[in-house]
Write a protein that holds these residues in place. Structure first.
Motif, PDB file in Angstrom:
ATOM      1  N   THR A  31      50.514 -26.740 -26.219  1.00 52.01           N
ATOM      2  CA  THR A  31      51.973 -26.559 -26.246  1.00 52.01           C
ATOM      3  C   THR A  31      52.677 -27.774 -25.660  1.00 52.01           C
ATOM      4  N   ILE A  32      52.156 -28.284 -24.562  1.00 50.99           N
ATOM      5  CA  ILE A  32      52.768 -29.452 -23.918  1.00 50.99           C
ATOM      6  C   ILE A  32      52.702 -30.664 -24.843  1.00 50.99           C
ATOM      7  N   THR A  35      55.131 -30.268 -27.863  1.00 51.86           N
ATOM      8  CA  THR A  35      56.549 -30.362 -27.498  1.00 51.86           C
ATOM      9  C   THR A  35      56.936 -31.773 -27.090  1.00 51.86           C
ATOM     10  N   SER A  46      51.317 -34.118 -16.575  1.00 54.99           N
ATOM     11  CA  SER A  46      51.393 -32.682 -16.841  1.00 54.99           C
ATOM     12  C   SER A  46      50.076 -32.143 -17.400  1.00 54.99           C
ATOM     13  N   TYR A  76      55.150 -29.176 -16.176  1.00 54.86           N
ATOM     14  CA  TYR A  76      55.407 -28.530 -17.467  1.00 54.86           C
ATOM     15  C   TYR A  76      54.657 -27.205 -17.601  1.00 54.86           C
ATOM     16  N   LYS A  79      56.453 -24.498 -15.821  1.00 58.16           N
ATOM     17  CA  LYS A  79      57.610 -23.959 -16.554  1.00 58.16           C
ATOM     18  C   LYS A  79      57.148 -22.946 -17.598  1.00 58.16           C
ATOM     19  N   LEU A  80      56.044 -23.253 -18.269  1.00 61.91           N
ATOM     20  CA  LEU A  80      55.539 -22.350 -19.305  1.00 61.91           C
ATOM     21  C   LEU A  80      55.042 -21.026 -18.732  1.00 61.91           C
ATOM     22  N   ARG A  84      59.628 -19.464 -19.109  1.00 65.02           N
ATOM     23  CA  ARG A  84      60.436 -20.429 -19.861  1.00 65.02           C
ATOM     24  C   ARG A  84      59.741 -20.914 -21.125  1.00 65.02           C
ATOM     25  N   GLN A  85      58.891 -20.067 -21.702  1.00 63.70           N
ATOM     26  CA  GLN A  85      58.195 -20.476 -22.930  1.00 63.70           C
ATOM     27  C   GLN A  85      59.165 -20.700 -24.075  1.00 63.70           C
ATOM     28  N   PHE A  88      61.114 -23.825 -23.555  1.00 68.55           N
ATOM     29  CA  PHE A  88      60.340 -25.064 -23.426  1.00 68.55           C
ATOM     30  C   PHE A  88      60.477 -25.954 -24.655  1.00 68.55           C
ATOM     31  N   GLU A  89      60.718 -25.368 -25.794  1.00 64.54           N
ATOM     32  CA  GLU A  89      60.865 -26.134 -27.032  1.00 64.54           C
ATOM     33  C   GLU A  89      61.989 -27.167 -26.917  1.00 64.54           C
ATOM     34  N   ILE A  91      63.007 -28.604 -23.969  1.00 72.58           N
ATOM     35  CA  ILE A  91      62.965 -29.270 -22.674  1.00 72.58           C
ATOM     36  C   ILE A  91      63.492 -30.696 -22.797  1.00 72.58           C
TER      37      ILE A  91
END
Length: 618
Positions: A31-32, A35, A46, A76, A79-80, A84-85, A88-89, A91
């Protein structure tokens, strides 16, 4: 079935089976990477901290237990995992969540951060507050090895050892040369030393030996030294910490086991974990510096996308400094752990004996530069504008007071985009303008920057050169550098209705606005002021003789900035004038693309034009 979507808070995380945690960590990384490839951001750090963050939220009862990040660029995964998932898109995008922890963004962000070496001080303050309020909670600080190069971290360490309150410090060490230390012996000894009965036995043995006067004390010291042979934490032990590690910071099972063992150890505890920067993404593992902070990139290749055409201000500075260094062996360059970010890597590679990286220690860097200058060298200290805030006293007391010829090259002046309020360099003119004998210069473009750098090096005075992040204006670079007249601006065009006095990278937008106003029947002059201090009062007097209407434009805070300097001069002169000051209002500017921020702040060409029209017609 994916694990991450089912976790809306750390409470959900603590309900899942340990066997699923490696899968979760991989999903966090995916995901990180996905994004950041679209938005840009801090990737390598991260990725390296995924297991640490996951293990901490799994073992500790957050948000009652508080996690304090240092710098925060590695947060990061935090946050997920903290609700905040969905956000997060977006961010680091306009209206989206920040790339750094923010107290008002989430109850899990216990302390806002963006600069290094602050976590230990903040965590210690929280621990003492907990003690005074008689609360039962844990305080954990995550500190990178780079952050320990900052003096503030050591101030906090010695104070924490003195106060001896309960707190856990996670030393996240991603230095490759230590990686071999995480082997079978290291694992065995760390597991052994985190067992409660071993800790109690060690304490009892030490107390027993101390009963026998000098002989016993010597034996206790000898035992401690023997332990230090296998463990690199002697300095922390001497400062009052219980040291454990190093452990593999990218092994989630091992981390959880160790954290559960040390969480109830009394007093200050230092847990040393070794991680790999960029873990799980080969391009970031191979080029950690490139992927520390990166723009949009292709996930498959790791190549950046949409690079700016032409030369950037940082590149112009870098090239000019190398040229000056080739001709003058007294030119030296200093950075505070940012050689690539400031463009000093080129000088470093060409003149390694005249290049100095002082670590995250801006205060030391400024006074170190003063020492070089005191002995006849020509030091250039390149750092970000927002980081120069940390060495204000050194600039005033150690450089300006002694009239030492140090050049401070302040990169990232003005708004910097997606990194947001912790990194916007919009205060330097304000906090430096009051310093006597200091020259404050701001080039309009990349070509003028090289001339200002040479001017600063050979003016024999303390000199601040501030310039923005990103691409220049496509101005052709002169082949030969020249020195400029300090404190002298230049007319770009004259007009009979009003004059725009602009500074720095707002000069070209101001000129565009003036040309647009001409088409609407407004005769508008433009001055490139070049210097905020000393201020060119003669050119302002000339503008007043043409028209009493003056407009100032800057990308610094209006309070104490360039416009304020003009207003002070005109008021003290007793002149009849009408003044419009355009700049950064009295608030912190949030994150968005720089172009979006300039539009929002009314500082792009179109907004300058419209605001002048509205003001003129009142």
């Amino acid at each position: 079935m994916k694990v991450l979507p089912s976790i809306q808070s750390p409470k959900d995380l603590r309900l899942i089976k340990k066997e699923l945690l490696p899968t979760l960590c991989q999903e966090l990384r995916d995901t990180i990477i996905s994004t950041v490839s679209k938005n840009g951001g801090h990737l390598g750090s991260s990725l390296g901290a995924v297991e640490i963050i996951t293990a901490l939220h799994y073992v500790f009862n957050t948000p009652q237990d508080k996690i304090v990040f240092d710098t925060g660029h590695q947060a990061y995964a935090h946050k997920l995992l903290t609700g905040r998932q969905a956000a997060f898109e977006h961010i680091r995008q306009k209206g989206g969540i920040s790339g750094f922890p923010k107290r008002y963004e989430s109850e899990y962000d216990s302390f806002g951060v963006g600069h290094a070496s602050t976590a230990l001080s903040a965590a210690l303050g929280m621990a003492i507050a907990r003690d005074q309020k008689k609360e039962n909670s844990k305080v954990i600080a995550i500190v990178g090895d780079g952050c320990l190069t900052g003096g503030m971290a050591y101030e906090a360490l010695q104070n924490a050892g003195l106060l001896a309150t309960d707190m856990l410090v996670i030393l996240n060490d991603n230095q490759m040369f230590i990686s071999q230390r995480v082997g079978a012996l290291g694992k065995f000894l760390t597991k052994l030393l985190t067992k409660q009965y071993v800790q109690l036995a060690e304490e009892k043995a030490t107390n027993f030996l101390k009963r026998f006067d000098d002989l016993g004390n010597n034996a206790a010291k000898l035992a401690k030294k023997a332990r230090a042979i296998l463990f690199p934490g002697t300095i922390f032990e001497e400062m009052g910490f219980r040291y454990f590690g190093p452990v593999n910071g990218n092994n989630i099972e091992e981390l959880i086991e160790v954290l559960e063992s040390v969480k109830d150890v009394k007093g200050p505890v230092m847990l040393h974990v070794v991680t790999k920067k960029g873990k799980g993404y080969k391009p970031a593992e191979e080029k950690p510096t490139k992927f520390h902070g990166i723009g949009i990139f292709d996930v498959e290749t790791g190549d950046t996308i949409g690079k700016a055409n032409g030369i950037t201000f940082t590149q112009a500075f870098s090239q000019a400094l190398v040229k000056l260094g080739e001709k003058d062996t007294t030119v030296n360059a200093i950075t505070a752990a940012m050689p690539e970010g400031t463009g000093l890597d080129a000088f470093r590679d060409k003149f390694p004996t005249r290049y100095f990286d002082v670590g995250i220690a801006e205060e030391h860097g400024a006074t170190f530069a003063a020492g070089l200058a005191a002995c006849g060298l020509k030091p250039v200290f390149a750092l970000y504008s927002s980081f120069a805030q940390r060495c204000y006293d050194q600039i005033l007391h150690d450089v300006a007071l002694q009239k030492l010829p140090v050049v401070f090259a302040l990169d990232r002046a003005g708004v910097v985009g997606e990194d947001g309020p912790t990194h916007h360099g919009v205060f330097d003119l304000s906090f430096l303008r009051s310093v006597p004998d200091l020259v404050l210069a701001a080039p309009a473009d990349e070509n003028e920057l090289q001339h200002m750098l040479k001017t600063g090096l050979y003016c024999g005075r303390p000199f601040v050169l501030r310039y923005p992040r990103g691409a220049g204006f496509g101005v052709e670079m002169d082949a030969k550098m020249k020195t400029l007249d300090i404190g002298k601006g230049v007319w770009l065009k004259k007009g009979t209705d009003l004059t725009i006095a602009a500074i720095g990278n707002r000069v070209h937008p101001a000129l565009q606005a003036a040309n647009a106003l001409e088409k609407q029947g407004v005769s508008c002059g433009v001055i490139n002021m070049r210097f905020v201090k000393p201020l060119d009062t003669q050119i302002l007097d000339e503008a007043l003789r043409i028209s009493p209407r003056i407009v100032t434009v800057e990308d610094n805070a209006l309070i104490g900035g360039f416009g304020a300097a003009v207003a002070e001069y005109l008021a003290d002169k007793g002149a009849a004038f009408r003044l419009l000051r355009l700049g950064i209002p009295d608030r912190f500017v949030e994150h968005a693309k720089s172009a979006q921020l300039y539009e929002q702040l009314g500082l792009n060409a179109q907004q300058i034009e419209q605001r002048i029209l509205n003001w003129k017609n009142k």
